[in-house]
Motif scaffolding. Sequence first.
Motif, PDB file in Angstrom:
ATOM      1  N   PHE A 290      -1.756   7.862   7.870  1.00 52.10           N
ATOM      2  CA  PHE A 290      -1.506   6.455   7.595  1.00 52.10           C
ATOM      3  C   PHE A 290      -2.745   5.731   7.068  1.00 52.10           C
ATOM      4  CE2 PHE A 290      -1.187   2.047   9.302  1.00 52.10           C
ATOM      5  CZ  PHE A 290      -0.172   1.631   8.468  1.00 52.10           C
ATOM      6  N   LEU A 294      -3.254   3.698   3.588  1.00 47.01           N
ATOM      7  CA  LEU A 294      -3.700   2.311   3.472  1.00 47.01           C
ATOM      8  C   LEU A 294      -4.870   2.207   2.491  1.00 47.01           C
ATOM      9  CD1 LEU A 294      -3.666   0.585   6.980  1.00 47.01           C
ATOM     10  CD2 LEU A 294      -2.061   0.375   5.079  1.00 47.01           C
ATOM     11  N   LEU A 297      -3.511   2.266  -0.905  1.00 46.27           N
ATOM     12  CA  LEU A 297      -2.885   0.988  -1.251  1.00 46.27           C
ATOM     13  C   LEU A 297      -3.952  -0.064  -1.550  1.00 46.27           C
ATOM     14  CD1 LEU A 297       0.145   0.678   1.222  1.00 46.27           C
ATOM     15  CD2 LEU A 297       0.132   1.344  -1.185  1.00 46.27           C
ATOM     16  N   ILE A 338       6.116   4.701  -4.513  1.00 45.29           N
ATOM     17  CA  ILE A 338       5.915   4.813  -3.066  1.00 45.29           C
ATOM     18  C   ILE A 338       7.172   4.368  -2.330  1.00 45.29           C
ATOM     19  CG2 ILE A 338       4.508   4.041  -1.109  1.00 45.29           C
ATOM     20  CD1 ILE A 338       2.120   4.013  -2.910  1.00 45.29           C
ATOM     21  N   LEU A 344      12.514   3.696   0.715  1.00 48.64           N
ATOM     22  CA  LEU A 344      12.821   2.277   0.594  1.00 48.64           C
ATOM     23  C   LEU A 344      13.691   2.009  -0.634  1.00 48.64           C
ATOM     24  CD1 LEU A 344      11.752  -0.005   2.392  1.00 48.64           C
ATOM     25  CD2 LEU A 344       9.992  -0.447   0.683  1.00 48.64           C
TER      26      LEU A 344
ATOM     27  N   MET B  27       2.465  -4.707  -1.957  1.00 51.31           N
ATOM     28  CA  MET B  27       1.650  -3.694  -1.284  1.00 51.31           C
ATOM     29  C   MET B  27       1.825  -3.773   0.233  1.00 51.31           C
ATOM     30  SD  MET B  27      -0.052  -1.874  -3.494  1.00 51.31           S
ATOM     31  CE  MET B  27       0.904  -1.986  -4.968  1.00 51.31           C
ATOM     32  N   VAL B  29       4.498  -4.816   1.805  1.00 51.56           N
ATOM     33  CA  VAL B  29       5.805  -4.232   2.154  1.00 51.56           C
ATOM     34  C   VAL B  29       5.687  -2.711   2.237  1.00 51.56           C
ATOM     35  CG1 VAL B  29       8.128  -3.807   1.264  1.00 51.56           C
ATOM     36  CG2 VAL B  29       7.186  -6.118   1.214  1.00 51.56           C
ATOM     37  N   LEU B  30       4.998  -2.129   1.243  1.00 49.74           N
ATOM     38  CA  LEU B  30       4.821  -0.672   1.274  1.00 49.74           C
ATOM     39  C   LEU B  30       4.059  -0.243   2.521  1.00 49.74           C
ATOM     40  CD1 LEU B  30       3.932   0.164  -2.446  1.00 49.74           C
ATOM     41  CD2 LEU B  30       6.107   0.484  -1.269  1.00 49.74           C
ATOM     42  N   ALA B  31       3.027  -0.987   2.859  1.00 50.87           N
ATOM     43  CA  ALA B  31       2.218  -0.635   4.021  1.00 50.87           C
ATOM     44  C   ALA B  31       3.041  -0.719   5.306  1.00 50.87           C
ATOM     45  CB  ALA B  31       1.005  -1.560   4.113  1.00 50.87           C
TER      46      ALA B  31
END
Lengths: 382, 687
Positions: A290, A294, A297, A338, A344, B27, B29-31
């Motif tokens: 994770f 991050l 991102l 992603i 999603l 970003m 939301v993705l996280a």
Amino acid sequence: MDLGAQRQRMIMQAPWGVLLASLAVSGIGIYNLMSAARSMWTAQAAYIGVGLAVLIAVTLVDIRFIQSAAVPVYLLNIGLLVLLKFIGTKAKGAESWLVLGPLRVQPAEFMKIGMVLMMAKYFHDDYRPASPSYGFLRLIPPLTLAVVPTLLVLVQPDLGTALMMTFTAVTLIAFARVKWTVVVAAGVIGLLSAAVIWNDFARPVPEGETRTTLVRHHLKKHQEGRISGWLDPQSDLKGTNYHSMQSKIAVGSGGFSGKGWKEGTQTALRYLPEQHTDFIFSVWAEEHGFLSCLLLLVLYGVILVGSLGVAHNSRDRFGAFVAVGIAAMLFWQVFENIGMVTGLLPVTGITLPLMSYGGSSMVSVMLGIGLLANISMRRHLF
Amino acid sequence: MKLGRASAGKDLRVRYFWVGGFFVFGMFVLAVNLYRLMVIRHDEFLALSIDNQFKDVRVRAPRGQIRDRRGEVLVDIRPSFDVFITPAFCQKCAAEVIPQLADLVGWDEAQTQAVTARIKAAHGPQRYQPMQVETDLGRDALDRVNAVVHRLPGVDVEKVPHRNYPAGPALAHVLGYMNEVTQDELVRLNGASEMERAPYALGDYIGRRGVERGFEAMLRGKDGWRKEVVNARGEVMRDPNGEVLQHEDFAPRSGNNVVLSIDARLQAEAEKAFPGAAGAIIALDPRTGFVLAAVSRPSFDPNVLTGRVSPKKLQEMAKDPLQPMVNRVAAEHYHPGSTFKPITLIAGLRSGAFTEHTTATCGGGFRLGARVWRCHGVHGTVAAVRGLQYSCDTYFYTIANAIGIDPIATIGREFGLGQATNFSVAAEVPGVMPDTAYHDKVTPGGYQKGMALNTAIGQGDVNVTPLQLAGMYAALGTGSLYQPQVVDHVEDPQGDVIQKFEPKLVRKIDLTEDQHRIVVDALAAVVNEAGGTGGRARLKGAMSGITIAGKTGTAQVVRIGDVRLKKEQMGYFERDHAWFAAFAPAEAPEIAIVVLNEHSGHGGSESAPAASAVMQKFFELKASDSVAFGPAWQPPPPIKIAAPAPKPADGGTAALAAQPAVPDAGAPSIASGGTSPAAVKEPSRWI
């Protein structure tokens, strides 16, 4: 002002945050590919090299030249897409590849840039300080500029890229400012689309009756399956939802700190056929966890915010719109990819910028960043 | 150029923050979604990823053996060399590999095409599953294939354990056979258990018939599981040394061995001694009910039926008029004929109307009303012992006429006739022991006296299985009826007994010592005295001192016409069944035996010699075995029989005594009247 000082100033004004973050993501991409695809990382390194060369080359061209070349570039790309319909090479069910000797090029990857340039030029030329907002009629030319290439990409079929181009164009148009009526209309269209999807996929159908569909029967089987699979992720785990499920397993099993480089079982045992391209993020997530996700991102965030910074500092509307367009393009590509890998969004074929294996993708992203750099470096020239 | 005119302008400034905010929100939301997957649901997905990488491979447990009482192997496992093709690895399969393989193993055109079609039909993950294309390569074919198999991509020869029945058709009906489990059975047997680890899988063999079926759960064992590391296509991963990456999860547990009460040597003798085309031999220990030998002819070869049978062969077997799949020991019933007569005799004795010395006079038949029931000879005046010894029908007609059918049926049922024996390992029919109620129900016109007469000589509606008859003769010898059993005990693979089967007493027969003595004497006389029908059952040589007590039977299967035909003049299926039933030694029985030789004629000539041979072997084996033949279990002391059986006067001092006990119209005196054979009606109308 002597030439040396000007060059020095131009280098100073390069968007270093964007460039460094891009290099960092590319490096991470190579490191990640070493685990995901064993030998492919060397080729990817070469692609990065080519991409950087393109990037630097783009910075050397005068932005005014680029602006004046927007129309021919746009038309050339449209021409290539049409040509593709006739002499394209099929791969994975889509005619996306143009083979030029040893080179295999995906014209759609460059069409995105061409579209951004074209729309930026249009909005630049069409600037009317007296009536800054776009109504329905005034939207017709820029919409046409977006719809034509998007449709050409859609019929390849490359749904992922077409969606990304649509969202990019919408972002650009919104940035150019539209009237409230347009916003309301867009909202209504959005609601209607949702209703159509609900009707075609989710509406409970009584036993024995067939579903009356509006759009669904026009979709390809695999596209239809991906949407229904996205709406019901627990169904058909061996078929339609296989990719989505295996990808979620890879990401979810990575946990907080990951399984370790080259320790990912989903990766090593190849549960995802496209793990080195479209599903590359699952490899990163599974093996590094994770926190590393991050980090990735944040790096993308730096690129995006840096791009907007370039736009903000741009001296003219063309540069601003190009920068915003490229930022939007990168954002939607990252978000779609992603989002797809983590379940999603429905599975559509789309690469993760700078991470996915592939030359066309890499070069087109580098080209975009080169444009950003160009705009940034020449902001005080005029 | 219009660059100067179109300045970036202040109007765009605020929009950068909108766009930037939107991007940052995306970003975020993705996280958040990543956090949900990777932190909150981590355990769930980690478990799934671990599941993903292993393939459960079933490791078949070796099935237990079936052995005889002395440990001789009757059923075991042998290697079968089978050929497999894994479609995914078989390059140029249809063009080169399969034709080459066809040459090596000798397929014809049709077989080759069938295999090609199967390989081509495999899709997706199936392509990675080895498909069995040939079973049981012969030694030559195996050599040929092994020599070149490394050049045939995707082809493997595997040693697969296969059920083996060394004695072939011998004892096949008791042992049973195996074949593939059906879909319905899978559902039933696996029940609620997880399909992944169900006890049975498609393609598994399951016991059919006999011990294989009855003791399936004991013999089967428990399959083991091995986890192999596989990739998404199901390909097995190997370590750098080429070894399959795996870890043993659960070792298979071998099946238990089932030890029968059968003596293989006695069984072999019985197989050898059986004289006819169809029929049965059943030998059991009268002290326990345990079966010593069981022959059913014709038989089938379980080696063929166990996964090696062609549809053509199955059709042939189904069409065979002699029906080899029918277990004649228990699953088919027959008129017992004269072997039934001891029941009638006991019924007469118990009724009180007949004593040892009550006589009847046989003039060749017995008249009841307008009809005459014929005897097979003219025996003069006979009482109990001579009546049975000569098998004089008239004597038994007389008893039946006096007491009716119900007392006979009562005794028959006491000896286990007309009901299933609960023999655990074979399907069986209950037979028929008719009585008044039975005839009132099934016979048009209801019960009539003549039916009692037919029943008295084992014709009419009386039907018994050889197994029931053996139990009856064992009980005649010992006075106790035991449930027949064939499994002595079950032992685990280490040889420890885990289940021991004790003799199951059905009932002690309500016989007085006198009644018992009379019957045993009479049965001994059948074999041992001049004029007895069973003389050919006597033992020879060193064993000649052992007294056999037995009874012949010649059961008619069709009505006899006006002229009694010779055997050779009749079609096979019209000929009489030949029976012989016996126990020995008469005074303390250790073996009871029934021989049924279908459609062969007279029991005395066609069945008694085989019974004699088996009993001879039994006593020879007993003498030669260092260990006592019988089980350790001690039977209750047998009923003592006075050594020299009192000989009743044939002159019929008690003849008068019989008269008042015969109230019906058909008095023995009438029966004794010389009736011409042509006028005599056949005894059984209900066959």
